[in-house]
Design a protein around this motif. Structure first.
Motif, PDB file in Angstrom:
ATOM      1  N   LEU A  40      60.700  42.065  82.283  1.00  0.00           N
ATOM      2  CA  LEU A  40      60.769  42.559  80.907  1.00  0.00           C
ATOM      3  C   LEU A  40      60.172  43.953  80.830  1.00  0.00           C
ATOM      4  N   CYS A  41      60.700  44.783  79.958  1.00  0.00           N
ATOM      5  CA  CYS A  41      60.138  46.125  79.743  1.00  0.00           C
ATOM      6  C   CYS A  41      58.730  45.961  79.192  1.00  0.00           C
ATOM      7  N   PRO A  42      57.743  46.605  79.806  1.00  0.00           N
ATOM      8  CA  PRO A  42      56.355  46.446  79.332  1.00  0.00           C
ATOM      9  C   PRO A  42      56.138  47.069  77.959  1.00  0.00           C
ATOM     10  N   ILE A  43      57.058  47.904  77.533  1.00  0.00           N
ATOM     11  CA  ILE A  43      56.875  48.574  76.229  1.00  0.00           C
ATOM     12  C   ILE A  43      57.544  47.778  75.100  1.00  0.00           C
ATOM     13  N   CYS A  44      58.845  47.461  75.265  1.00  0.00           N
ATOM     14  CA  CYS A  44      59.543  46.816  74.147  1.00  0.00           C
ATOM     15  C   CYS A  44      59.860  45.348  74.411  1.00  0.00           C
ATOM     16  N   GLY A  45      59.661  44.872  75.647  1.00  0.00           N
ATOM     17  CA  GLY A  45      59.905  43.457  75.938  1.00  0.00           C
ATOM     18  C   GLY A  45      61.358  43.127  76.229  1.00  0.00           C
TER      19      GLY A  45
ATOM     20  N   ARG B  62      69.355  48.805  80.566  1.00  0.00           N
ATOM     21  CA  ARG B  62      68.187  49.610  80.225  1.00  0.00           C
ATOM     22  C   ARG B  62      67.940  49.599  78.726  1.00  0.00           C
ATOM     23  N   CYS B  63      66.685  49.737  78.368  1.00  0.00           N
ATOM     24  CA  CYS B  63      66.330  49.741  76.956  1.00  0.00           C
ATOM     25  C   CYS B  63      66.085  51.165  76.469  1.00  0.00           C
ATOM     26  N   GLY B  64      65.914  52.118  77.386  1.00  0.00           N
ATOM     27  CA  GLY B  64      65.693  53.505  76.980  1.00  0.00           C
ATOM     28  C   GLY B  64      64.240  53.911  76.872  1.00  0.00           C
ATOM     29  N   CYS B  65      63.328  52.967  77.067  1.00  0.00           N
ATOM     30  CA  CYS B  65      61.916  53.339  77.018  1.00  0.00           C
ATOM     31  C   CYS B  65      61.571  54.211  78.222  1.00  0.00           C
ATOM     32  N   GLU B  66      60.651  55.145  78.025  1.00  0.00           N
ATOM     33  CA  GLU B  66      60.164  55.963  79.128  1.00  0.00           C
ATOM     34  C   GLU B  66      59.156  55.144  79.911  1.00  0.00           C
TER      35      GLU B  66
HETATM   36 ZN   LIG Z   1      61.805  48.990  76.596  1.00  0.00          ZN
END
Ligand SMILES: [Zn+2]
Ligand SMILES: [Zn+2]
Length: 184
Positions: free
Chosen positions: A143-148, A155-159
């Protein structure tokens, strides 16, 4: 998983029989659920101090993937080797000698009705062999650590956060005279 072993205890040392396991089972640990019967072929051997149980046991459990939390089926298998000692002597049976090195563990006692219960040792072995960090697949992106967001779905686009320890080097490489060149 209860087996009457009076017949085996009546027989001389070395006598054996096979037991085929194919049983549904429930773990007391709620983090894993069995999704296949516990199966395997076990050999019960009468020895001088009781009954030796030996064989390969396998099953499948459902757990959460350690990275993306998706339900994941994991194979669990192990070699079972346990010695069970009788708590009472059969009147007509060959003598049962106690083994001084053996631990007094209730899980490995044959009860007064000559019932050998495998449930506790199967559970102990299972818990020891369940992976600590099960993965839905070896290259799970988690999971993306920023947005989950589940990164397996794209990809979710988080940096991605950068490691500050490299900042100096990165700044050096980015500067016009950078890239490690020495000016003579
Ligand atoms: Zn994300
Ligand atoms: Zn995963």
């Amino acid at each position: 998983m209860r087996y009457i072993v009076a017949d085996l205890l009546m027989r001389p040392t070395g006598a054996s029989r096979f037991v085929d396991l194919a049983e549904p089972f429930e773990l007391s640990d709620a983090s894993a659920t069995l999704v296949a019967p516990v199966s395997g072929r076990l050999r019960f051997v009468r020895d001088h101090a009781g009954v030796l149980v030996q064989g390969h046991v396998s099953t499948q459990v459902e757990m959460e993937c350690a990275r993306c939390l998706a339900p994941t089926t994991v194979a669990v298998d192990f070699e079972l080797v346990e010695h069970f000692r009788p708590t009472i002597q059969l009147p007509e049976g060959p003598p049962i000698l106690t083994d001084p090195d053996e631990e007094d563990e209730p899980a490995t006692e044959i009860d007064a009705h000559h019932v050998l219960d495998l449930s506790a040792v199967i559970e102990q072995n299972m818990l020891l062999n369940i992976p600590l960090h099960p993965l839905c697949r070896t290259d799970c992106r988690g999971l993306c650590p920023i947005c989950g967001h589940d990164q397996n779905e794209g990809r979710c686009g988080c940096e991605a956060p950068t490691d500050p320890r490299w900042d100096t080097l990165r700044a050096m490489l980015a500067s016009p005279n950078g890239a490690g060149e020495t000016n003579r």
